[in-house]
Design an enzyme around this catalytic site. Structure first.
Site, PDB file in Angstrom:
ATOM      1  N   CYS A  77       0.847  -1.199   0.000  1.00  0.00           N
ATOM      2  CA  CYS A  77       0.000   0.000   0.000  1.00  0.00           C
ATOM      3  C   CYS A  77       0.886   1.254   0.000  1.00  0.00           C
ATOM      4  O   CYS A  77       1.648   1.471  -0.927  1.00  0.00           O
ATOM      5  CB  CYS A  77      -0.991  -0.033   1.161  1.00  0.00           C
ATOM      6  SG  CYS A  77      -2.347   1.151   0.949  1.00  0.00           S
ATOM      7  N   HIS A 169      -4.181  -4.336  -0.429  1.00  0.00           N
ATOM      8  CA  HIS A 169      -3.875  -4.944   0.870  1.00  0.00           C
ATOM      9  C   HIS A 169      -3.985  -6.459   0.740  1.00  0.00           C
ATOM     10  O   HIS A 169      -5.087  -7.004   0.824  1.00  0.00           O
ATOM     11  CB  HIS A 169      -4.844  -4.437   1.942  1.00  0.00           C
ATOM     12  CG  HIS A 169      -4.571  -3.045   2.390  1.00  0.00           C
ATOM     13  ND1 HIS A 169      -3.627  -2.739   3.345  1.00  0.00           N
ATOM     14  CD2 HIS A 169      -5.098  -1.865   1.990  1.00  0.00           C
ATOM     15  CE1 HIS A 169      -3.595  -1.422   3.527  1.00  0.00           C
ATOM     16  NE2 HIS A 169      -4.471  -0.878   2.711  1.00  0.00           N
ATOM     17  N   GLU A 171      -3.278  -8.683   2.837  1.00  0.00           N
ATOM     18  CA  GLU A 171      -3.737  -9.260   4.103  1.00  0.00           C
ATOM     19  C   GLU A 171      -5.246  -9.115   4.288  1.00  0.00           C
ATOM     20  O   GLU A 171      -5.829  -9.743   5.173  1.00  0.00           O
ATOM     21  CB  GLU A 171      -2.982  -8.613   5.278  1.00  0.00           C
ATOM     22  CG  GLU A 171      -3.430  -7.235   5.681  1.00  0.00           C
ATOM     23  CD  GLU A 171      -2.946  -6.100   4.771  1.00  0.00           C
ATOM     24  OE1 GLU A 171      -3.233  -4.923   5.087  1.00  0.00           O
ATOM     25  OE2 GLU A 171      -2.280  -6.377   3.754  1.00  0.00           O
TER      26      GLU A 171
END
Length: 198
Positions: A77, A169, A171
């Site tokens: 990011c 992202h 995750e």
């Protein structure tokens, strides 16, 4: 060992959990010894480009990151954007590790670019959606491995030398995000191939 650089901005705990879920040992650190001795380094980030660069410089981390040329360094990011030369967000210089600049997203759609969007790549037939949150983007270049269409082309994965940038992202992007993160941790995207499944 994976060193996740903690400079006071970003979703470091979420990134650490994702890396550990993939089976790696991961530590949060801003210490020289931990970073240079790690197998792979991750630079996460959420927030304002200029504030992030100030925090990195105040901790002496810029010199450390720039010195690592023999192992993967992954920016996530805002961390990806910090790899570039300059950003319009705060008119600030970056780490100058990947050629190009960070510019505002110019799109007929709402900005920030927020939510799920499909990844596109010339060398991969189908990639599932991943989760984006950002109002600035890297310029398109030959270093782009995958991108998202949002009224304009937005680089989503970039690779230059040992530096790998992931704008979304991973995750927060389910199985696809974890697969892409795992591929980055294993050294990157050889022949520009993204093994994210279909």
């Amino acid at each position: 060992m994976i060193a996740i650089i903690d400079y006071g901005l970003g979703n470091v705990k979420n990134v650490q959990r994702a890396v550990q879920f993939l089976g790696y040992d991961a530590i949060l650190t801003d210490q020289y010894k931990d970073i240079v001795n790690a197998d792979t380094i991750i630079l996460p980030g959420v927030g304002h480009f200029k504030d992030a660069m100030r925090a990195i410089n105040d901790r002496g981390l810029a010199t450390i990151i720039k010195s690592i040329t023999d192992k993967p360094v992954i920016g996530i990011c805002l961390g990806m954007q910090l790899f570039y030369h300059w950003s319009a967000e705060g008119d600030a210089e970056g780490l100058k590790l990947i050629p190009g600049n960070i510019v505002p997203i110019q799109s007929p759609y709402p900005v920030p670019h927020l939510g799920w969007n499909n990844l596109l790549s010339k060398n991969t037939s189908l990639l599932h959606d991943v989760y984006f949150v950002h109002a600035y983007q890297a310029e398109m270049s030959e270093h782009v491995i995958a991108y998202a269409a949002y009224g304009t082309d937005i680089p989503a994965i970039v690779q230059f030398k040992n530096y790998i940038g992931i704008q979304f992202h991973p995750e927060k992007s389910g199985e696809t995000g974890l697969k892409i993160l795992n591929q980055a941790l294993k050294g990157g995207f050889q022949n520009d191939q993204i093994m994210a499944g279909n």
